[in-house]
Design a protein around this motif. Structure first.
Motif, PDB file in Angstrom:
ATOM      1  N   UNK A 123       0.838  -1.199   0.000  1.00 42.59           N
ATOM      2  CA  UNK A 123       0.000   0.000   0.000  1.00 42.59           C
ATOM      3  C   UNK A 123       0.875   1.252   0.000  1.00 42.59           C
ATOM      4  N   UNK A 124       1.929   1.229   0.839  1.00 43.26           N
ATOM      5  CA  UNK A 124       2.830   2.379   0.878  1.00 43.26           C
ATOM      6  C   UNK A 124       3.534   2.553  -0.465  1.00 43.26           C
ATOM      7  N   UNK A 144       0.416   9.249   5.919  1.00 41.62           N
ATOM      8  CA  UNK A 144       0.401   9.351   7.381  1.00 41.62           C
ATOM      9  C   UNK A 144      -0.495   8.295   8.008  1.00 41.62           C
ATOM     10  N   UNK A 145      -1.493   7.813   7.274  1.00 43.41           N
ATOM     11  CA  UNK A 145      -2.346   6.736   7.791  1.00 43.41           C
ATOM     12  C   UNK A 145      -1.603   5.406   7.838  1.00 43.41           C
ATOM     13  N   UNK A 146      -0.571   5.290   7.010  1.00 42.68           N
ATOM     14  CA  UNK A 146       0.203   4.050   6.967  1.00 42.68           C
ATOM     15  C   UNK A 146       1.416   4.083   7.883  1.00 42.68           C
ATOM     16  N   UNK A 147       1.937   5.294   8.143  1.00 38.13           N
ATOM     17  CA  UNK A 147       3.183   5.431   8.892  1.00 38.13           C
ATOM     18  C   UNK A 147       3.032   6.320  10.119  1.00 38.13           C
ATOM     19  N   UNK A 149       4.722   8.559  11.602  1.00 36.07           N
ATOM     20  CA  UNK A 149       5.835   9.499  11.546  1.00 36.07           C
ATOM     21  C   UNK A 149       5.310  10.918  11.747  1.00 36.07           C
ATOM     22  N   UNK A 150       6.138  11.806  12.319  1.00 37.47           N
ATOM     23  CA  UNK A 150       5.708  13.205  12.447  1.00 37.47           C
ATOM     24  C   UNK A 150       5.425  13.794  11.061  1.00 37.47           C
ATOM     25  N   UNK A 151       4.394  14.594  10.973  1.00 32.94           N
ATOM     26  CA  UNK A 151       3.989  15.151   9.679  1.00 32.94           C
ATOM     27  C   UNK A 151       5.113  15.918   8.971  1.00 32.94           C
ATOM     28  N   UNK A 152       5.892  16.776   9.683  1.00 29.93           N
ATOM     29  CA  UNK A 152       6.972  17.480   8.983  1.00 29.93           C
ATOM     30  C   UNK A 152       7.999  16.537   8.350  1.00 29.93           C
ATOM     31  N   UNK A 153       8.324  15.442   9.049  1.00 24.00           N
ATOM     32  CA  UNK A 153       9.281  14.480   8.494  1.00 24.00           C
ATOM     33  C   UNK A 153       8.703  13.801   7.262  1.00 24.00           C
ATOM     34  N   UNK A 154       7.426  13.478   7.330  1.00 21.53           N
ATOM     35  CA  UNK A 154       6.761  12.821   6.205  1.00 21.53           C
ATOM     36  C   UNK A 154       6.681  13.757   4.999  1.00 21.53           C
ATOM     37  N   UNK A 155       6.307  14.997   5.255  1.00 21.55           N
ATOM     38  CA  UNK A 155       6.230  15.972   4.160  1.00 21.55           C
ATOM     39  C   UNK A 155       7.592  16.171   3.507  1.00 21.55           C
TER      40      UNK A 155
END
Length: 201
Positions: A123-124, A144-147, A149-155
């Motif tokens: 899925x990821x 973010x639903x799959x991981x 992780x903090x949003x800034x790191x993901x972005x």
């Protein structure tokens, strides 16, 4: 120890009627011991349950490697044991965010191991492919639903992945050419995922 000695130890020390043939089947990967049998086997062999498993990838393997009974794990993630058992057997995790965080903490799973164990790595891969090839901002929420992780790191990781993809596309069509089906498509997805984990890093 010969299989007969192991079987004898399981009978004498733990009262388990295990035959030498069963021990051989465990060694060859033809059968898998239950959680109780794995704990007893570790006791007979003077080692930790994790030492008897290959690198854990499934929820069951991670749970068994840490010698956590299914009922205890279900309690820690605030789930009925029969509900958790179904997810473990199917290989598809359907817990909410809080339950997923508790699962990761209890089994000591990093984000990548958590995705694999919960059956969501493909899925990821699809989310990352779309984020790299189109507008990455639209895929922050699905990722973010799959991981956890903090949003800034993901972005930041998605933006870097997107930039690297388009810079590479400008120089060569190798990523785009491999975006088809079959083995090439799988290789393309693996490359996208590897670049993402490097960016999360």
């Amino acid at each position: 120890m010969a299989p007969g000695h192991v079987a004898y130890g399981l009978r004498a020390q733990y009262g388990m009627p295990v035959t030498p043939e069963t021990v051989v089947a465990w060694e060859r990967g033809q059968l898998a011991p239950t959680s109780r049998e794995l704990s007893a086997l570790a006791g007979v062999l003077w080692c930790a349950p994790a030492d008897l498993l290959a690198a854990a990838t499934t929820l069951r393997e991670h749970r068994m490697a840490r010698a956590i009974p299914l009922e205890d794990l279900a309690r820690r993630v605030a789930m009925e044991p029969h509900v958790y058992r179904r997810m473990e057997e199917s290989g598809r995790w359907r817990g909410n965010d809080r339950q997923t965080a508790a699962l990761a903490e209890t089994l000591q799973l990093d984000p990548r191991a958590l995705l694999t164990a919960t059956g969501r790595d493909e899925d990821l891969g699809r989310v990352l492919r779309d984020a790299a090839t189109t507008r990455w901002q639209a895929y922050v929420k699905p990722a973010s639903k799959l991981l956890p992780l903090p949003r800034p790191a993901l972005e930041g990781a998605l933006q870097r992945l997107h930039s690297e993809y388009h810079a590479r596309m400008a120089a060569t069509s190798s990523w785009g050419a491999s975006a088809g089906s079959g083995d090439e498509g799988r290789a393309y997805l693996e490359e996208i995922v590897d670049h993402f984990w490097d960016a999360v890093g």
